[in-house]
Motif scaffolding. Sequence first.
Motif, PDB file in Angstrom:
ATOM      1  N   VAL A  17      43.142  42.748  36.401  1.00 14.04           N
ATOM      2  CA  VAL A  17      43.333  42.523  37.830  1.00 14.04           C
ATOM      3  C   VAL A  17      43.910  41.119  38.002  1.00 14.04           C
ATOM      4  CG1 VAL A  17      42.201  42.298  40.064  1.00 14.04           C
ATOM      5  CG2 VAL A  17      41.455  44.069  38.459  1.00 14.04           C
ATOM      6  N   VAL A  18      45.188  41.039  38.392  1.00 10.15           N
ATOM      7  CA  VAL A  18      45.879  39.757  38.517  1.00 10.15           C
ATOM      8  C   VAL A  18      46.038  39.447  40.004  1.00 10.15           C
ATOM      9  CG1 VAL A  18      47.844  38.392  37.744  1.00 10.15           C
ATOM     10  CG2 VAL A  18      47.131  40.387  36.419  1.00 10.15           C
ATOM     11  N   GLU A  19      45.184  38.567  40.507  1.00  8.22           N
ATOM     12  CA  GLU A  19      45.141  38.241  41.937  1.00  8.22           C
ATOM     13  C   GLU A  19      44.724  36.786  42.084  1.00  8.22           C
ATOM     14  OE1 GLU A  19      45.223  37.650  45.524  1.00  8.22           O
ATOM     15  OE2 GLU A  19      45.511  39.824  45.241  1.00  8.22           O
ATOM     16  N   ASP A  20      45.556  35.965  42.769  1.00  7.07           N
ATOM     17  CA  ASP A  20      45.252  34.538  42.855  1.00  7.07           C
ATOM     18  C   ASP A  20      44.254  34.192  43.955  1.00  7.07           C
ATOM     19  OD1 ASP A  20      47.221  35.250  44.735  1.00  7.07           O
ATOM     20  OD2 ASP A  20      47.851  33.176  44.947  1.00  7.07           O
ATOM     21  N   ASP A  21      43.966  35.118  44.864  1.00  6.24           N
ATOM     22  CA  ASP A  21      42.941  34.895  45.887  1.00  6.24           C
ATOM     23  C   ASP A  21      41.575  35.114  45.221  1.00  6.24           C
ATOM     24  OD1 ASP A  21      41.038  35.133  47.934  1.00  6.24           O
ATOM     25  OD2 ASP A  21      42.500  35.968  49.335  1.00  6.24           O
ATOM     26  N   ARG A  22      40.910  34.014  44.871  1.00  2.67           N
ATOM     27  CA  ARG A  22      39.681  34.105  44.077  1.00  2.67           C
ATOM     28  C   ARG A  22      38.589  34.913  44.776  1.00  2.67           C
ATOM     29  NH1 ARG A  22      34.827  31.831  42.925  1.00  2.67           N
ATOM     30  NH2 ARG A  22      34.347  31.570  40.700  1.00  2.67           N
ATOM     31  N   THR A  23      38.417  34.692  46.076  1.00  6.03           N
ATOM     32  CA  THR A  23      37.364  35.401  46.807  1.00  6.03           C
ATOM     33  C   THR A  23      37.625  36.908  46.801  1.00  6.03           C
ATOM     34  OG1 THR A  23      36.980  33.487  48.237  1.00  6.03           O
ATOM     35  CG2 THR A  23      36.202  35.629  49.026  1.00  6.03           C
ATOM     36  N   PHE A  24      38.843  37.292  47.101  1.00  2.33           N
ATOM     37  CA  PHE A  24      39.203  38.708  47.105  1.00  2.33           C
ATOM     38  C   PHE A  24      39.053  39.313  45.720  1.00  2.33           C
ATOM     39  CE2 PHE A  24      42.884  41.896  47.272  1.00  2.33           C
ATOM     40  CZ  PHE A  24      42.085  42.905  47.806  1.00  2.33           C
ATOM     41  N   ARG A  25      39.465  38.553  44.705  1.00  2.00           N
ATOM     42  CA  ARG A  25      39.385  39.054  43.334  1.00  2.00           C
ATOM     43  C   ARG A  25      37.936  39.205  42.871  1.00  2.00           C
ATOM     44  NH1 ARG A  25      41.602  34.968  40.865  1.00  2.00           N
ATOM     45  NH2 ARG A  25      39.689  34.105  39.949  1.00  2.00           N
ATOM     46  N   GLU A  26      37.145  38.134  43.033  1.00  2.00           N
ATOM     47  CA  GLU A  26      35.792  38.101  42.471  1.00  2.00           C
ATOM     48  C   GLU A  26      34.768  38.859  43.313  1.00  2.00           C
ATOM     49  OE1 GLU A  26      35.109  36.853  39.536  1.00  2.00           O
ATOM     50  OE2 GLU A  26      37.153  36.123  39.208  1.00  2.00           O
ATOM     51  N   ASP A  27      34.940  38.860  44.637  1.00  2.00           N
ATOM     52  CA  ASP A  27      33.931  39.456  45.518  1.00  2.00           C
ATOM     53  C   ASP A  27      34.247  40.886  45.939  1.00  2.00           C
ATOM     54  OD1 ASP A  27      32.744  37.009  45.325  1.00  2.00           O
ATOM     55  OD2 ASP A  27      33.253  36.335  47.353  1.00  2.00           O
ATOM     56  N   VAL A  28      35.510  41.285  45.815  1.00  2.00           N
ATOM     57  CA  VAL A  28      35.882  42.629  46.257  1.00  2.00           C
ATOM     58  C   VAL A  28      36.430  43.465  45.097  1.00  2.00           C
ATOM     59  CG1 VAL A  28      37.332  43.995  47.819  1.00  2.00           C
ATOM     60  CG2 VAL A  28      36.374  41.797  48.583  1.00  2.00           C
ATOM     61  N   LEU A  29      37.554  43.050  44.540  1.00  4.20           N
ATOM     62  CA  LEU A  29      38.239  43.879  43.557  1.00  4.20           C
ATOM     63  C   LEU A  29      37.408  44.125  42.294  1.00  4.20           C
ATOM     64  CD1 LEU A  29      41.874  42.421  43.793  1.00  4.20           C
ATOM     65  CD2 LEU A  29      41.077  44.632  44.649  1.00  4.20           C
ATOM     66  N   LEU A  30      36.940  43.058  41.662  1.00  5.87           N
ATOM     67  CA  LEU A  30      36.246  43.228  40.382  1.00  5.87           C
ATOM     68  C   LEU A  30      34.960  44.039  40.502  1.00  5.87           C
ATOM     69  CD1 LEU A  30      36.787  39.782  38.592  1.00  5.87           C
ATOM     70  CD2 LEU A  30      38.189  41.836  38.559  1.00  5.87           C
ATOM     71  N   PRO A  31      34.067  43.755  41.464  1.00  2.00           N
ATOM     72  CA  PRO A  31      32.840  44.541  41.543  1.00  2.00           C
ATOM     73  C   PRO A  31      33.097  46.020  41.874  1.00  2.00           C
ATOM     74  CG  PRO A  31      32.730  42.644  43.034  1.00  2.00           C
ATOM     75  CD  PRO A  31      34.061  42.624  42.403  1.00  2.00           C
ATOM     76  N   VAL A  32      34.003  46.277  42.817  1.00  2.00           N
ATOM     77  CA  VAL A  32      34.267  47.666  43.201  1.00  2.00           C
ATOM     78  C   VAL A  32      34.869  48.432  42.035  1.00  2.00           C
ATOM     79  CG1 VAL A  32      35.665  49.151  44.683  1.00  2.00           C
ATOM     80  CG2 VAL A  32      34.500  47.174  45.662  1.00  2.00           C
ATOM     81  N   LEU A  33      35.824  47.846  41.347  1.00  2.00           N
ATOM     82  CA  LEU A  33      36.497  48.543  40.253  1.00  2.00           C
ATOM     83  C   LEU A  33      35.586  48.713  39.040  1.00  2.00           C
ATOM     84  CD1 LEU A  33      39.973  46.831  40.632  1.00  2.00           C
ATOM     85  CD2 LEU A  33      39.400  49.206  41.167  1.00  2.00           C
ATOM     86  N   ALA A  34      34.746  47.732  38.756  1.00  2.00           N
ATOM     87  CA  ALA A  34      33.785  47.874  37.663  1.00  2.00           C
ATOM     88  C   ALA A  34      32.797  48.998  37.975  1.00  2.00           C
ATOM     89  CB  ALA A  34      33.046  46.561  37.433  1.00  2.00           C
ATOM     90  N   GLU A 119      39.285  52.578  48.484  1.00  2.00           N
ATOM     91  CA  GLU A 119      39.196  53.960  48.016  1.00  2.00           C
ATOM     92  C   GLU A 119      40.555  54.432  47.508  1.00  2.00           C
ATOM     93  OE1 GLU A 119      37.776  58.413  49.534  1.00  2.00           O
ATOM     94  OE2 GLU A 119      37.633  56.676  50.873  1.00  2.00           O
ATOM     95  N   GLU A 120      41.623  54.024  48.203  1.00  3.18           N
ATOM     96  CA  GLU A 120      42.970  54.389  47.757  1.00  3.18           C
ATOM     97  C   GLU A 120      43.308  53.693  46.441  1.00  3.18           C
ATOM     98  OE1 GLU A 120      47.604  54.444  49.403  1.00  3.18           O
ATOM     99  OE2 GLU A 120      46.041  53.418  50.545  1.00  3.18           O
ATOM    100  N   VAL A 121      42.903  52.434  46.308  1.00  3.94           N
ATOM    101  CA  VAL A 121      43.150  51.708  45.062  1.00  3.94           C
ATOM    102  C   VAL A 121      42.457  52.397  43.899  1.00  3.94           C
ATOM    103  CG1 VAL A 121      42.766  49.539  43.816  1.00  3.94           C
ATOM    104  CG2 VAL A 121      43.473  49.495  46.212  1.00  3.94           C
ATOM    105  N   VAL A 122      41.173  52.729  44.073  1.00  3.94           N
ATOM    106  CA  VAL A 122      40.398  53.376  43.010  1.00  3.94           C
ATOM    107  C   VAL A 122      41.002  54.721  42.639  1.00  3.94           C
ATOM    108  CG1 VAL A 122      38.167  54.417  42.452  1.00  3.94           C
ATOM    109  CG2 VAL A 122      38.252  52.163  43.550  1.00  3.94           C
ATOM    110  N   THR A 123      41.348  55.518  43.630  1.00  7.54           N
ATOM    111  CA  THR A 123      41.920  56.841  43.364  1.00  7.54           C
ATOM    112  C   THR A 123      43.249  56.733  42.639  1.00  7.54           C
ATOM    113  OG1 THR A 123      40.841  57.760  45.325  1.00  7.54           O
ATOM    114  CG2 THR A 123      42.698  58.994  44.426  1.00  7.54           C
ATOM    115  N   THR A 124      44.085  55.798  43.070  1.00  4.66           N
ATOM    116  CA  THR A 124      45.382  55.602  42.419  1.00  4.66           C
ATOM    117  C   THR A 124      45.211  55.226  40.954  1.00  4.66           C
ATOM    118  OG1 THR A 124      46.399  54.901  44.504  1.00  4.66           O
ATOM    119  CG2 THR A 124      47.530  54.271  42.474  1.00  4.66           C
ATOM    120  N   LEU A 125      44.291  54.307  40.679  1.00  5.05           N
ATOM    121  CA  LEU A 125      44.054  53.874  39.298  1.00  5.05           C
ATOM    122  C   LEU A 125      43.472  54.995  38.443  1.00  5.05           C
ATOM    123  CD1 LEU A 125      42.703  50.291  40.018  1.00  5.05           C
ATOM    124  CD2 LEU A 125      44.830  50.839  38.834  1.00  5.05           C
ATOM    125  N   HIS A 126      42.556  55.772  39.000  1.00  7.49           N
ATOM    126  CA  HIS A 126      41.994  56.894  38.240  1.00  7.49           C
ATOM    127  C   HIS A 126      43.066  57.927  37.922  1.00  7.49           C
ATOM    128  CE1 HIS A 126      37.800  56.108  37.663  1.00  7.49           C
ATOM    129  NE2 HIS A 126      37.570  55.879  38.944  1.00  7.49           N
TER     130      HIS A 126
END
Length: 237
Positions: A17-34, A119-126
């Motif tokens: 996950v390559v995202e320079d917005d640390r809050t969005f990356r660490e608090d949203v993207l990484l936990p949801v995707l993990a 939900e769209e991000v997760v579905t697309t990646l799956h």
Amino acid sequence: MDARSMEAARRLPTLAVVEDDRTFREDVLLPVLAHSGFSVFGMAGALDLYRSMTLRSYDLVLLDVGLPDEDGVSIAAHLRKLSPRVGIVMLTGYDSGPDRMRGLRAGADAYLPKPVDMEEVVTTLHNLARWVVPEANPTHARTKWRLDDRGWCILTPGGVEIEMNLAERQVMAMLAAAAGIPVQRETLIASLVKNAYEFDPHRLEMLVHRLRKKCQQLAEEELPLRAVRGIGYVLNW
């Protein structure tokens, strides 16, 4: 299914996950995707991604377009040259038709506008993972590029044997041992000479060029050996 096949079947898709917005990356993207079944690694930009690729290979890359050190479209194009199989999903605040086409032409598999629906991000990646993660069932395994038992020949998927000289063998042995993971130029040069500082790096580039050309001429197939910007080379077989 034996224990090794069961372990492969349970393997989570690796996701950068390559995202320079640390809050969005660490608090949203990484936990949801993990939580959604991915083995996730977060990074802030292109340099972090390329460094990480020296340690592991990725099945999928979720890539922001607006990064501080390199444009996401340029990164996508570079990743696509390295591997036709990696799944690339781009996130961007620019959602015009030309912007979307620019990302897709660079090699992205999907282009999602911000603010994103997770939900769209997760579905697309799956959905992408079904195509890019190797089959766990060995009965479906295809013949692929490999070295022969002695290490002196490259065996192509079409059954052609490509003989190598000593220098080619030394370089290919190191690349094959780290298949899917970029190997630094300095490491490859060290396999050829005792003093890497006395070796012209252009000789390594010429060696790789000639080996790829030899495979193309003799087997009419392209050796899956790619340069990794700022690092070295990776063998994707």
